[in-house]
Design a protein around this motif. Structure first.
Motif, short mmCIF file in Angstrom:
data_model
loop_
_atom_site.label_atom_id
_atom_site.label_comp_id
_atom_site.label_asym_id
_atom_site.label_seq_id
_atom_site.Cartn_x
_atom_site.Cartn_y
_atom_site.Cartn_z
N GLU A 15 0.45 -19.32 10.07
CA GLU A 15 0.68 -19.30 11.51
C GLU A 15 2.17 -19.39 11.86
N ASP A 16 2.96 -19.91 10.91
CA ASP A 16 4.39 -20.09 11.15
C ASP A 16 5.23 -18.90 10.70
N LEU A 17 4.60 -17.94 10.02
CA LEU A 17 5.34 -16.84 9.41
C LEU A 17 4.89 -15.51 10.01
N PRO A 18 5.79 -14.50 10.04
CA PRO A 18 5.39 -13.18 10.55
C PRO A 18 4.29 -12.59 9.68
N ASP A 19 3.45 -11.74 10.29
CA ASP A 19 2.35 -11.15 9.53
C ASP A 19 2.76 -9.91 8.77
N SER A 20 3.99 -9.41 8.96
CA SER A 20 4.52 -8.29 8.18
C SER A 20 6.02 -8.31 8.32
N ASP A 21 6.69 -7.35 7.68
CA ASP A 21 8.14 -7.28 7.82
C ASP A 21 8.55 -6.40 8.99
N ASP A 22 7.57 -5.98 9.81
CA ASP A 22 7.81 -5.15 10.99
C ASP A 22 8.39 -3.78 10.66
N THR A 23 8.30 -3.38 9.38
CA THR A 23 8.75 -2.04 9.00
C THR A 23 7.55 -1.11 9.04
N PRO A 24 7.56 -0.10 9.92
CA PRO A 24 6.38 0.77 10.01
C PRO A 24 6.26 1.66 8.79
N VAL A 25 5.02 2.02 8.44
CA VAL A 25 4.82 2.98 7.36
C VAL A 25 5.33 4.34 7.83
N ASP A 26 5.86 5.13 6.88
CA ASP A 26 6.41 6.43 7.26
C ASP A 26 5.51 7.56 6.83
N ASN A 27 4.30 7.23 6.44
CA ASN A 27 3.34 8.25 6.04
C ASN A 27 1.95 7.71 6.32
N GLU A 28 1.12 8.50 6.99
CA GLU A 28 -0.22 8.03 7.36
C GLU A 28 -1.06 7.67 6.15
N LEU A 29 -0.78 8.31 5.00
CA LEU A 29 -1.55 8.03 3.80
C LEU A 29 -1.36 6.59 3.33
N GLN A 30 -0.20 6.01 3.64
CA GLN A 30 0.04 4.62 3.23
C GLN A 30 -0.92 3.67 3.92
N ASP A 31 -1.48 4.08 5.02
CA ASP A 31 -2.48 3.27 5.72
C ASP A 31 -3.90 3.68 5.34
N LEU A 32 -4.15 4.99 5.27
CA LEU A 32 -5.51 5.47 5.05
C LEU A 32 -6.01 5.22 3.63
N ILE A 33 -5.17 5.46 2.63
CA ILE A 33 -5.63 5.33 1.24
C ILE A 33 -6.07 3.91 0.91
N PRO A 34 -5.30 2.87 1.27
CA PRO A 34 -5.82 1.51 1.02
C PRO A 34 -7.11 1.23 1.77
N HIS A 35 -7.26 1.81 2.97
CA HIS A 35 -8.48 1.55 3.74
C HIS A 35 -9.71 2.20 3.09
N VAL A 36 -9.54 3.30 2.39
CA VAL A 36 -10.67 3.88 1.65
C VAL A 36 -11.19 2.86 0.65
N LEU A 37 -10.28 2.28 -0.13
CA LEU A 37 -10.67 1.30 -1.14
C LEU A 37 -11.28 0.05 -0.50
N LYS A 38 -10.69 -0.39 0.60
CA LYS A 38 -11.20 -1.58 1.29
C LYS A 38 -12.60 -1.34 1.85
N ASP A 39 -12.81 -0.17 2.46
CA ASP A 39 -14.12 0.14 3.04
C ASP A 39 -15.21 0.20 1.97
N ILE A 40 -14.87 0.77 0.81
CA ILE A 40 -15.86 0.86 -0.27
C ILE A 40 -16.19 -0.54 -0.79
N LEU A 41 -15.18 -1.38 -0.96
CA LEU A 41 -15.43 -2.75 -1.41
C LEU A 41 -16.32 -3.51 -0.44
#
Length: 241
Positions: A15-41
């Motif tokens: 709760e005391d720390l940022p949830d990310s480094d606020d650096t946006p991903v520069d490619n949509e695949l960086q978000d979608l590919i991990p979500h494929v694995l997460k959804d299957i799990l």
């Protein structure tokens, strides 16, 4: 892997720390590919509550420098609560979680982020067992590389899909459709090399099975009707059989 920190030290919590480094991903695949694995799990481990898969979430790893953070595209921890409370996790703080991620995933984009150098060294120092790098831009070299930590150094694992014995899953590439997009994705595999389906594919499979069952029922009904008509043409009342 469990960590041992002195509970008397007052380290900051998630709760005391940022949830990310606020650096946006520069490619949509960086978000979608991990979500494929997460959804299957979430589908194949639906009964298990001892794992967590983070996507673009900060990992705080150094209690001496609490603001030091590394943000992989995806990571899997086993042996932690899947849900900690209704607000879910804000970030992953090692001195709170007490478990080092078992696997970390980095998806390489045109803007390199030291996936093959500094980040690899950082994850090794952290003690992450499996380091997965997927580089969809590669043409000649392997796009998927999976490393296992051995004596504090990463060794490249052979084959594909690559079997991760400590997770009891394989990981590999295959062309498929996710969120309506047909391309090469990363998937989980069983020990026989059979790919696990995504929730979307499971839904389509269930729909196809329902249609097939309905068709089989209609065909059976039609055969019964033809048989009845045949018996009556022979002077036999089917109701008396």
């Amino acid at each position: 892997m469990l960590l041992n920190y002195n509970p008397n030290h007052c380290f900051p919590s998630a709760e005391d720390l940022p949830d990310s480094d606020d650096t946006p991903v520069d490619n949509e695949l960086q978000d979608l590919i991990p979500h494929v694995l997460k959804d299957i799990l979430a589908l194949i481990w639906s009964e298990r509550m001892d794992w967590f898969f983070g996507v673009d979430m900060g990992i705080y790893y150094n209690p001496k420098q609490p603001t030091d953070v590394i943000v992989p595209d995806g990571f899997l921890s086993i042996g932690v609560p899947r849900i900690i409370d209704s607000d879910l996790r804000l970030s992953y703080v090692l001195w709170d979680e007490q478990v080092i991620p078992t696997m970390v995933l980095e998806v390489v984009s045109q803007t390199r982020r030291a996936e093959y150098t500094n980040k690899k060294e950082d994850y090794a120092k952290m003690g992450v067992l499996y380091y997965v790098i997927y580089n969809p831009l590669r043409k000649r070299k392997p796009r998927l590389e999976v490393y296992q930590l051995n004596n504090k150094e990463y060794e490249l694992l052979p084959g594909e899909p690559v079997w991760l014995s400590q997770i009891n899953l394989g990981i590999g590439r295959e062309t498929g459709i996710y969120q309506g997009i047909e391309r090469e994705w990363l998937y989980w595999y069983d020990q026989q090399g059979k790919r696990y389906l995504t929730p979307e594919e499971k839904a389509v499979e269930a729909q196809q099975q329902a249609l097939e069952a309905k068709q089989q029922a209609l065909e059976a009904k039609e055969r019964a009707k033809l048989l009845e008509e045949r018996l009556r043409s022979l002077g036999i009342d089917p109701n008396e059989l």
